[in-house]
Design an enzyme around this catalytic site. Structure first.
Site, PDB file in Angstrom:
ATOM      1  N   HIS A 159      33.764  52.188   7.259  1.00 50.58           N
ATOM      2  CA  HIS A 159      34.334  52.260   5.912  1.00 50.58           C
ATOM      3  C   HIS A 159      34.828  53.680   5.631  1.00 50.58           C
ATOM      4  CE1 HIS A 159      32.194  48.440   5.255  1.00 50.58           C
ATOM      5  NE2 HIS A 159      33.071  48.242   4.292  1.00 50.58           N
ATOM      6  N   LYS A 163      32.257  55.743   0.619  1.00 50.77           N
ATOM      7  CA  LYS A 163      31.229  54.705   0.477  1.00 50.77           C
ATOM      8  C   LYS A 163      29.849  55.346   0.520  1.00 50.77           C
ATOM      9  CE  LYS A 163      29.884  50.110   2.086  1.00 50.77           C
ATOM     10  NZ  LYS A 163      29.908  49.586   0.707  1.00 50.77           N
TER      11      LYS A 163
END
Length: 273
Positions: A159, A163
């Site tokens: 990600h 995040k």
């Protein structure tokens, strides 16, 4: 398919996901954007939600108080942080509002609070609202039943740099789907870190690896590795609109439910496959 429109409220309207959710709500047939929320003190309060999301004038201004907009929505969509989501959950339970929860990173107490609230209101709680991801979860169950007992299983997720939780909620859902198919509890077989002299791989475990870099929207791969061959099942997302559209679609589905805890497999009827 849906006789009545559903009015939705969006939490975290100024965030990356919040703006995509606003766009999805304004574009999807049968859905009305009823309210958009931001935290108290935000510089975005009072702005038009549609303009904030780059979708044009909507006539809905960003507010900070759920109580002020409680008459304007039927379903609350929340992709924020666990502590904020649980506050919103208590409000929705008190006022009989449905809820779509895409927030990840809940501890056991938070998950239990969601289960308890579902006795009174309808909730769709999912780690990932992408249609493709939820099809993948079903495929993982099938693969695990055939190959899981004799292969080494690893889950790799990547990600963007912003995040804040790891492994991702989707990666954990993948592990849970595999563990369920093998009649195991993920807590008993998951391996989240490897460093130094670890020794040989313990049979029957499910390993997790995490990447955080750049602007990666979301990539997840499950590996079933044997000697001489391996099977990899991968999902890659290139736009958050995938998740936003799934969440808003869930709100349409949820409108007819009185109470209960559901996930995207219920929304997509994948449990029948």
């Amino acid at each position: 398919m849906h006789d009545a429109q559903v009015r939705v409220a969006i939490a975290g309207a100024g965030g990356r996901m919040g703006r995509q959710l606003i766009q999805a709500a304004l574009q999807m047939e049968g859905v009305v954007l009823g309210a958009a929320l931001e935290r108290e003190g935000s510089t975005l309060l009072g702005t038009d939600a549609g303009e904030l999301a780059g979708a044009g004038h909507s006539g809905v201004t960003v507010q900070s108080s759920l109580d002020a907009v409680k008459a304007d929505f039927d379903v609350f969509i929340d992709f924020t942080r666990p502590e904020g989501t649980l506050e919103h959950l208590a409000f929705c339970r008190q006022h009989g509002k449905g809820m779509i929860i895409g927030t990840t990173g809940f501890d056991d107490a938070g998950k239990q609070a969601i289960k308890d609230a579902a006795q009174d209101i309808a909730i769709v709680f999912a780690a990932n609202f992408s249609v493709g991801v939820n099809v993948m979860l079903k495929l993982l169950e099938k693969a695990a039943k055939v190959m899981g007992d004799y292969t080494d299983i690893e889950i790799i997720e990547a990600h963007h740099r912003h995040k804040v939780d790891a492994p991702s909620g989707t990666a954990l859902a993948m592990g849970e789907a595999i563990a369920y198919a093998l009649d195991k509890d993920l807590k008993d077989c998951a391996v989240y870190t490897r460093e130094g002299h670890t020794g040989e791989r313990v049979p029957g475990t499910i390993g997790f690896a995490t990447v955080r870099a750049g602007d990666i929207v979301g990539e997840h791969t499950a590996i079933f590795a044997d000697i001489g061959e391996r099977v990899e099942i991968t999902h890659k997302a290139s736009s958050r609109m995938t998740f936003a559209n799934g969440a808003v679609r869930s709100a349409l589905w949820l409108k007819s439910k009185g109470n209960g805890l559901f996930d995207m497999r219920d929304v997509l009827n994948l449990n029948e496959l």
